[in-house]
Design an enzyme around this catalytic site. Sequence first.
Site: not given
Length: 372
Positions: A129, A132
């Site tokens: 991710d 993030s």
Amino acid sequence: MIISALKSNDSRDSRSPIHIDTIASLTSLGAEILFETEIGSGIHTSDDEFSDMGIQKFSRETCFIKSDLVISLQPPKEEEIDSMKSGSTILGMMNPFYNQALLNHCAKKNINLVSMEFIPRITRAQKMDVLSSQANLAGYAAVIESANHLSNALPMMMTAAGTLKPAKVFVIGVGVAGLQAIATAKRLGARVEAFDTRDVVEEQVKSLGAKFVKIDLGETGETDQGYAKELTPEQIEKQKELQSLVCERSDIVITTAQLFGRPAPKIIDNKTIDKMKSGSVIFDMAVESGGNVEGSIVDEVVLRNGVKIIGISNLASKVSSHASLALSNNFNHWVCDFYDKEKNQINFDFEDEIIKSSVLVYEGKIMNERFQ
Ligand code: NAD
């Protein structure tokens, strides 16, 4: 299979898609790994250090021509795509909402496109991710930058020369970046308050030792991917009015409010800014997607009635080495999870949720309905 990693082509972005501490996972695949000359110039890593890890240096042009998979921080140019082998793949941060032309061009030229912004929010994919991993560092950098612009210190200090009160920090939007901004400001000794339209974050805010500001906006909520739902114009007006009181008493206001794939909500207007103390700082972390703050400008510090409105973009690049370490791990995990060692190629299995979500163009077709 030949995999190339490209140097950042944006002068404001010092990150690298490979890092000396994470390169072993790529080299262990058995594929041939190339990198663009000076790829590590923004993270204090020389070409020789990368070459010593068993990967080879080439010009940008050669990387495009030779590779089956190109890893790039930014979208490549059309002529660079034209120089690639038909059927090869580009992986990186492709900013697809602002790059429909890139998707169309890749489809036309039979180049597969993997957009790491579209990694689904499922537990198995957390290691990939990029949003993030970079938002976390951006939240940290926003606090450090804001502190640099404040004429006060953040912690309380009781000295023989007098007591210095702690700075008050207000964080609006408590996703990944907001949580890290709260944690960083707390570690520096500030008094921190925070607000988000998603009620579920109240516990997270409290667990970091900050105060959750309660503003009743009626029904709000989040999508199945954990993103905030858009507020109505009436709800935005109410939010602006009620949070204005908190802005007035704050020394630093950090806004991180985002809506996935849509412009950021405008949640601080001039009326609020004009009530704030002279010398206070607003950091608009959403400046690149339209901005949360009236008058904020990308990569500028705007002064309004003594209040500094900061709009620095590419914040994770301020801590480029750590950002590159995290990013390269995200990229490497995608490549390693979908690399088929026996066939020596990427296994594009569209039954897999991560492939289905992150591969936007495959074999000449745009796969994601949002972009069709
Ligand atoms: P984001 O960058 O899309 O938005 C930042 C924050 O702004 C969000 O918390 C959002 O609720 C808030 N916001 C939107 N409009 C607002 C408004 N008008 N006023 C105040 N706040 C507003 O969000 P994000 O950082 O990507 O995270 C969203 C959620 O997803 C978080 O809870 C995060 O922990 C979660 N998440 C889950 C996974 C996973 O399960 N793999 C991965 C990453 C994030």
